[in-house]
Each structure stands twice: as C-alpha cells, then as structure tokens.
Design a protein around this motif. Sequence first.
Motif, PDB file in Angstrom:
ATOM      1  N   ALA A 200       0.669  -1.143  -0.123  1.00 56.29           N
ATOM      2  CA  ALA A 200       0.040   0.096  -0.054  1.00 56.29           C
ATOM      3  C   ALA A 200       0.784   1.146  -0.020  1.00 56.29           C
ATOM      4  N   GLN A 201       2.117   1.072   0.223  1.00 55.48           N
ATOM      5  CA  GLN A 201       3.001   2.329   0.439  1.00 55.48           C
ATOM      6  C   GLN A 201       3.808   2.471  -0.841  1.00 55.48           C
ATOM      7  N   LEU A 202       3.756   1.385  -1.796  1.00 55.63           N
ATOM      8  CA  LEU A 202       4.414   1.756  -3.277  1.00 55.63           C
ATOM      9  C   LEU A 202       3.926   2.920  -3.781  1.00 55.63           C
ATOM     10  N   ASN A 203       4.936   3.879  -4.118  1.00 60.42           N
ATOM     11  CA  ASN A 203       4.661   5.065  -4.875  1.00 60.42           C
ATOM     12  C   ASN A 203       4.459   5.087  -6.278  1.00 60.42           C
ATOM     13  N   PRO A 204       3.384   5.469  -6.797  1.00 60.78           N
ATOM     14  CA  PRO A 204       3.483   5.699  -8.372  1.00 60.78           C
ATOM     15  C   PRO A 204       4.311   6.557  -8.840  1.00 60.78           C
ATOM     16  N   ILE A 205       5.372   6.121  -9.285  1.00 62.68           N
ATOM     17  CA  ILE A 205       6.550   7.366  -9.421  1.00 62.68           C
ATOM     18  C   ILE A 205       6.509   7.754 -11.118  1.00 62.68           C
ATOM     19  N   LEU A 206       6.058   6.810 -12.125  1.00 68.99           N
ATOM     20  CA  LEU A 206       5.765   7.034 -13.385  1.00 68.99           C
ATOM     21  C   LEU A 206       7.322   7.308 -13.897  1.00 68.99           C
ATOM     22  N   PRO A 207       8.328   6.546 -13.762  1.00 69.75           N
ATOM     23  CA  PRO A 207       9.703   6.855 -13.802  1.00 69.75           C
ATOM     24  C   PRO A 207      10.204   7.194 -15.451  1.00 69.75           C
ATOM     25  N   GLY A 208       9.272   6.729 -16.220  1.00 70.68           N
ATOM     26  CA  GLY A 208       9.454   7.148 -17.748  1.00 70.68           C
ATOM     27  C   GLY A 208       9.218   8.588 -17.903  1.00 70.68           C
ATOM     28  N   HIS A 209       8.648   9.430 -17.111  1.00 68.47           N
ATOM     29  CA  HIS A 209       8.332  10.769 -17.165  1.00 68.47           C
ATOM     30  C   HIS A 209       9.167  11.642 -16.142  1.00 68.47           C
ATOM     31  N   ARG A 210      10.288  10.973 -15.996  1.00 68.24           N
ATOM     32  CA  ARG A 210      11.258  11.494 -15.009  1.00 68.24           C
ATOM     33  C   ARG A 210      12.658  11.846 -15.770  1.00 68.24           C
ATOM     34  N   ASN A 211      12.711  11.596 -17.003  1.00 67.97           N
ATOM     35  CA  ASN A 211      13.990  11.606 -17.671  1.00 67.97           C
ATOM     36  C   ASN A 211      14.168  12.992 -18.125  1.00 67.97           C
ATOM     37  N   HIS A 212      14.526  14.033 -17.068  1.00 67.78           N
ATOM     38  CA  HIS A 212      14.932  15.443 -17.235  1.00 67.78           C
ATOM     39  C   HIS A 212      15.682  16.030 -15.953  1.00 67.78           C
ATOM     40  N   CYS A 213      16.033  17.280 -15.921  1.00 70.13           N
ATOM     41  CA  CYS A 213      16.871  17.635 -15.109  1.00 70.13           C
ATOM     42  C   CYS A 213      16.372  19.011 -14.809  1.00 70.13           C
ATOM     43  N   ASP A 214      14.896  19.212 -14.917  1.00 70.47           N
ATOM     44  CA  ASP A 214      14.463  20.432 -14.309  1.00 70.47           C
ATOM     45  C   ASP A 214      13.772  19.978 -12.782  1.00 70.47           C
ATOM     46  N   GLU A 215      14.678  20.671 -11.933  1.00 65.68           N
ATOM     47  CA  GLU A 215      14.667  20.276 -10.520  1.00 65.68           C
ATOM     48  C   GLU A 215      13.355  20.977  -9.895  1.00 65.68           C
ATOM     49  N   VAL A 216      12.811  22.003 -10.398  1.00 64.59           N
ATOM     50  CA  VAL A 216      11.603  22.374  -9.644  1.00 64.59           C
ATOM     51  C   VAL A 216      10.520  21.171 -10.089  1.00 64.59           C
ATOM     52  N   LEU A 218      10.737  18.219 -10.896  1.00 63.75           N
ATOM     53  CA  LEU A 218      10.934  16.854 -10.202  1.00 63.75           C
ATOM     54  C   LEU A 218      10.504  16.955  -9.029  1.00 63.75           C
ATOM     55  N   ARG A 219      10.562  18.062  -8.050  1.00 64.94           N
ATOM     56  CA  ARG A 219      10.187  18.289  -6.939  1.00 64.94           C
ATOM     57  C   ARG A 219       8.594  18.402  -6.950  1.00 64.94           C
ATOM     58  N   LEU A 220       7.970  19.073  -7.791  1.00 63.78           N
ATOM     59  CA  LEU A 220       6.534  18.926  -8.031  1.00 63.78           C
ATOM     60  C   LEU A 220       6.089  17.411  -8.232  1.00 63.78           C
ATOM     61  N   GLN A 221       7.020  16.711  -9.000  1.00 66.39           N
ATOM     62  CA  GLN A 221       6.239  15.388  -9.365  1.00 66.39           C
ATOM     63  C   GLN A 221       6.488  14.653  -8.026  1.00 66.39           C
ATOM     64  N   ASN A 222       7.572  14.661  -7.255  1.00 68.00           N
ATOM     65  CA  ASN A 222       7.557  14.024  -5.886  1.00 68.00           C
ATOM     66  C   ASN A 222       6.469  14.565  -5.008  1.00 68.00           C
ATOM     67  N   TRP A 223       5.937  15.951  -5.095  1.00 70.09           N
ATOM     68  CA  TRP A 223       4.887  16.347  -4.273  1.00 70.09           C
ATOM     69  C   TRP A 223       3.585  15.574  -4.647  1.00 70.09           C
ATOM     70  N   ILE A 224       3.283  15.566  -6.086  1.00 68.94           N
ATOM     71  CA  ILE A 224       2.288  15.000  -6.355  1.00 68.94           C
ATOM     72  C   ILE A 224       2.074  13.508  -6.042  1.00 68.94           C
ATOM     73  N   PRO A 260       0.296  18.621 -16.812  1.00 68.87           N
ATOM     74  CA  PRO A 260       0.122  18.331 -15.168  1.00 68.87           C
ATOM     75  C   PRO A 260      -0.893  17.606 -14.856  1.00 68.87           C
ATOM     76  N   ASN A 261      -2.218  17.912 -15.423  1.00 66.89           N
ATOM     77  CA  ASN A 261      -3.546  17.332 -14.990  1.00 66.89           C
ATOM     78  C   ASN A 261      -3.502  15.805 -15.278  1.00 66.89           C
ATOM     79  N   LEU A 262      -2.723  15.511 -16.790  1.00 67.50           N
ATOM     80  CA  LEU A 262      -2.692  14.276 -17.298  1.00 67.50           C
ATOM     81  C   LEU A 262      -1.801  13.402 -16.349  1.00 67.50           C
ATOM     82  N   TYR A 263      -0.629  13.999 -15.723  1.00 72.42           N
ATOM     83  CA  TYR A 263       0.176  13.296 -14.912  1.00 72.42           C
ATOM     84  C   TYR A 263      -0.624  12.906 -13.679  1.00 72.42           C
ATOM     85  N   VAL A 264      -1.319  13.784 -12.955  1.00 69.00           N
ATOM     86  CA  VAL A 264      -1.873  13.592 -11.913  1.00 69.00           C
ATOM     87  C   VAL A 264      -2.715  12.242 -12.068  1.00 69.00           C
ATOM     88  N   GLN A 265      -3.481  12.317 -13.211  1.00 71.52           N
ATOM     89  CA  GLN A 265      -4.450  11.047 -13.653  1.00 71.52           C
ATOM     90  C   GLN A 265      -3.552   9.797 -13.620  1.00 71.52           C
TER      91      GLN A 265
END
Length: 326
Positions: A200-216, A218-224, A260-265
């Motif tokens: 139940a604690q496994l995070n949905p990280i969608l790693p295929g959409h993290r191949n970038h270096c925009d730290e802001v 990335l921080r928002l993705q972690n928050w979502i 952003p909205n599709l990522y949340v979905q």
Amino acid sequence: MKKVAILSYDGCWGMGVFAAADFFRIVALLEQHLGLAQTYAVEVLSSDGAQVRAASGHLIRPDAAITQTGGHDLLIIPPVEGARLVAGFTPEPDMLAWLTARERGGARLLAMTTGVCFLAEAGLADHRLLATHWAYVRQMKKRYPTCQFVPQQSFLQAGSIWSTGTLNGSFDALLEILALDRGDQFAQLCATHLLVSAPAQLNPILPGHRNHCDEVILRLQNWIDSHHAEAITIERMGHEVALAERTLKRRFQQATRLSPNLYVQKVRIDRAKKLLLANSLSVKAIAYEVGYENVSFFVRLFKTHVGQTPAQWRKCETLLNTFDLG
C-alpha cells in the motif's frame, strides 16, 4: 529465455549484487506459481571468474568469467563503495571493453548508483542524463565532464542505458524492465511481493516521465506522488513550487511530455493498480483512496488508461492467494 548478467568486482556493494539476484528469484517464483515459462536466466560474473571481495570484506563467488558466457540481454552493475570511488577507483579495462561490446550488441545496461562510473569510464554515457547517489554527483561531474549527473530517488533511462540514484530506485528500474518484457500486470504483481515496503506504500512514480533535469518539476512530481489523493489543481501545484500557471504548464509539458493534469491522472491510476492487487478493498474504496469520489468516473478513467476495468485487472490477484515467498 533472456539472459541477465550481474557483475561483481572488488569493492562492489554485495547488497547490490544480491538484491538484483533476489529480484529475479522472486520473478521466477511468481512465474512458477502462475504456471508461466521462466523469462530469465541469471548469472553472477566477474572479470576472470575468480572470487571477488565485496566492500564489506566478504567474498562473492561468481558463476563464471565475463569471457566464458555471452548473449546477455541485460547487464547489471552494482554500486562501488564510496570511499573507493573517492580514492580514485577505476573499473578494469577488460570489463569496460566487455560492457561496450555487449551494449553495441543490443544489451541493456543498468548501473546502480555509483556503478554508473563504469558507463562513464567506458564512454557509453557521454552527453546523457545519468542518475547517481546524491553524495557523489559533484565528484562524478568533475571526473566525467562530458556526462550529466543528477541525484534521483528512482531511475533514469536513455536508450539502452539505465541508471539509478538509490537502491530502491534499482528495484524501480528492474520493475520497469520487467514490465517491458513481461507486461505491466505481471510487473505490478511482482512489485506487491518484493517485500521492499508494504504494497500500500509503493509510490506511483511513473519513472518514464522523469528523464529530465528540471529540479523544480522533479520536486513537483515528488509532491504529486505524495499528495495524489488530495484535491490537486494547477493553482495549488503552482503555489507549491512558486510558478505562475502558464509557466508551470509549459515547463511541466517540456520536462515530462505530459500536461500536469494528465500526470496526476496517471499517478492515481498507477496507485490504484497496485492497491487492487495488494488488498481486498472495494473498487469504490480504492477510487476514494486515490482521489476520486465518483466511482463510475474512476472506472471509466481506469479502463481508458489500462484497457481493463478495475475488476478485470484484479482477477489475476486471486491466483496468488496461496503464494508465499517465505
């Protein structure tokens, strides 16, 4: 059957070697229980086939030398001890040549955290974005200026090259590779039985959409990932990272290739897939758990993203009721 080679060398972290080996053991056990053909044959290799001494001082006995076997589809490089890296550790030339030849032959290469120095030293990662342990990013950048290193909780992929920032990120990468080879549903089943953390604690990280270096972003993705069950609006996301709505949408799309909205979905649906396999909560309860009060809307959205209803997705879980990894 796909062949997997896990490298071992003096100074490697043994937990990296055996974590990867145990991952594929779990895969084999699941396949056996479900009556499926075995997907992977796994070997632990060293440069010359001789024993190596891990960072802990304990000996690792490999199955063979890198020159005694071939045709591998996946090569896994465990981390090197940080103290050795700082002291000037350099991978063995014959192992670098072997990795280069295998990569050119079509093999995938997965470097766990500091093991990424093998890829950089071999020239396989020039001008690519690579993940590594946060404590060694600066040193890696200084030592290999033609590569881009970033700290990353999960993993990054650039073509045939995979790199991770943490040990858990290595499991994320292996699960993604398993999904490519065996399908998403089987990989999700494996994730719920990895015993790395409660399903139940496994995070949905969608790693295929993290191949970038925009730290802001990335921080928002972690928050979502951590707040996906809450009411999330563009306005709230912008507030979290101090970006105007228009700027947020533009940067998020550029970095992740999603709005952003599709990522949340997608995060919510990925979380729902894990929950459906991990427990007996009703579909209505799971819909609420991932942020949807309207169960009919959730079911339609799930089918749109997954191609199956939640009930159809869950069916395979019943095959595992008697499965015991212990």
